[in-house]
Enzyme design. Structure first.
Site, PDB file in Angstrom:
ATOM      1  NE  ARG A  70      40.394  24.117  46.606  1.00 44.25           N
ATOM      2  CZ  ARG A  70      40.946  24.152  45.389  1.00 44.25           C
ATOM      3  NH1 ARG A  70      42.232  24.424  45.266  1.00 44.25           N
ATOM      4  NH2 ARG A  70      40.233  23.924  44.319  1.00 44.25           N
ATOM      5  CG  HIS A  72      36.537  24.608  46.500  1.00 43.23           C
ATOM      6  ND1 HIS A  72      37.386  23.642  45.981  1.00 43.23           N
ATOM      7  CD2 HIS A  72      35.287  24.261  46.100  1.00 43.23           C
ATOM      8  CE1 HIS A  72      36.667  22.744  45.307  1.00 43.23           C
ATOM      9  NE2 HIS A  72      35.390  23.100  45.364  1.00 43.23           N
ATOM     10  CB  SER A  73      35.549  28.384  42.264  1.00 40.96           C
ATOM     11  OG  SER A  73      36.587  29.328  42.378  1.00 40.96           O
ATOM     12  CB  CYS A  86      35.440  18.989  37.171  1.00 40.98           C
ATOM     13  SG  CYS A  86      34.102  19.029  38.371  1.00 40.98           S
ATOM     14  CB  CYS A  88      35.333  20.759  41.827  1.00 41.49           C
ATOM     15  SG  CYS A  88      35.663  21.621  40.289  1.00 41.49           S
ATOM     16  CD  GLU A 113      28.093  25.581  40.071  1.00 40.44           C
ATOM     17  OE1 GLU A 113      28.016  25.573  41.310  1.00 40.44           O
ATOM     18  OE2 GLU A 113      28.533  24.622  39.416  1.00 40.44           O
ATOM     19  N   GLY A 114      30.631  27.586  38.144  1.00 35.77           N
ATOM     20  CA  GLY A 114      31.046  27.518  36.732  1.00 35.77           C
ATOM     21  C   GLY A 114      31.927  28.690  36.323  1.00 35.77           C
ATOM     22  CB  THR A 135      36.478  23.783  29.734  1.00 36.46           C
ATOM     23  OG1 THR A 135      36.765  22.427  30.062  1.00 36.46           O
ATOM     24  CG2 THR A 135      35.756  24.441  30.872  1.00 36.46           C
ATOM     25  CG  ASP A 147      38.157  32.296  35.543  1.00 34.14           C
ATOM     26  OD1 ASP A 147      37.322  32.802  36.323  1.00 34.14           O
ATOM     27  OD2 ASP A 147      39.091  31.573  35.917  1.00 34.14           O
ATOM     28  NE  ARG A 149      37.085  31.074  38.644  1.00 34.76           N
ATOM     29  CZ  ARG A 149      37.770  29.950  38.735  1.00 34.76           C
ATOM     30  NH1 ARG A 149      37.520  29.101  39.702  1.00 34.76           N
ATOM     31  NH2 ARG A 149      38.709  29.664  37.863  1.00 34.76           N
TER      32      ARG A 149
END
Ligand code: ZN
Length: 220
Positions: A70, A72-73, A86, A88, A113-114, A135, A147, A149
């Protein structure tokens, strides 16, 4: 592989699809027993930015064995504070449990983050959500990307661990696509449905409807 077992044991496994030079490097490693299982923890640094990555992993990771992974952010509010806005934290912990049960796998903890906007902007976005924005709308109002990322280096961390074939624990098609584009062979997508709290309902609906997440949301 396999014909010379002794040699294989001391060799570092390399996925044939891995880039020949990686843009990340492993700089620290230790053992980490947790509430959800016993893991190794390793720290990586990007060679091209100031970004750092942490990976929790366990078991023998090798290119020919499909392993649970995974990306994971980081979500400080959900992962550490138990935020009910959320899912998470429960997702992270469920992932760790699944890897513990399977006996092998890895979670790359991406410190963006975020969705890359940082904790301060995330709190600003939460303030707008308190006033009714969802969001996506909140980020748009703050003129921030929804986003930002980038998962390429997370894939490199997985290559560095010797992985090649992965069973990806994710509901996010963007992460699956990124791993595939980086050369990882996705053998399976393992969906992750965790119990969510009422305040997370709208957030999850936005994820599904505006961000293409593969969620069932039957309970919402
Ligand atoms: Zn979160």
């Amino acid at each position: 592989m396999g014909c010379n077992a002794n040699k294989v044991l001391v060799e570092k496994y390399v996925c044939p699809n891995s880039p020949s030079t990686l843009s990340i490097e492993r700089v620290a490693e230790a053992y980490l027993p947790t509430e959800w299982g016993d893991f190794h923890i390793a720290g990586y640094r990007s060679l091209t930015s100031t970004e750092e990555f942490v990976v929790l992993y366990k078991g023998e990771l090798r290119p020919d064995v499909p392993s649970l992974v995974r990306i994971h952010s980081q979500c400080l509010t959900g992962d550490a504070f138990g935020s009910m806005k959320c899912d998470c934290g429960p997702q992270l912990h469920r992932t760790m449990e699944m890897i513990e049960e399977e006996g092998r796998g890895a979670v790359v903890y991406q410190q963006q983050e975020g969705r890359g906007i940082g904790i301060i902007n995330k709190i600003r976005a939460y303030a707008l959500q308190d006033q009714g924005a969802d969001t996506v709308e909140a980020n748009e109002r703050l003129d921030l990307p929804v986003d930002s990322r980038d998962y390429r280096q997370c894939a490199e961390v997985l290559f560095d661990l010797g992985l090649c074939k992965v069973k990806v624990i994710s509901n996010n098609p963007g992460k699956l696509k990124a791993l595939e584009e980086a050369g990882m062979e996705i053998v399976e997508r393992v969906s992750l449905e965790v119990e969510s709290f009422a305040p997370a309902a709208r957030y999850l609906r936005t994820k599904k409807e505006k961000m293409g997440h593969l969620l069932e949301l039957n309970s919402l």
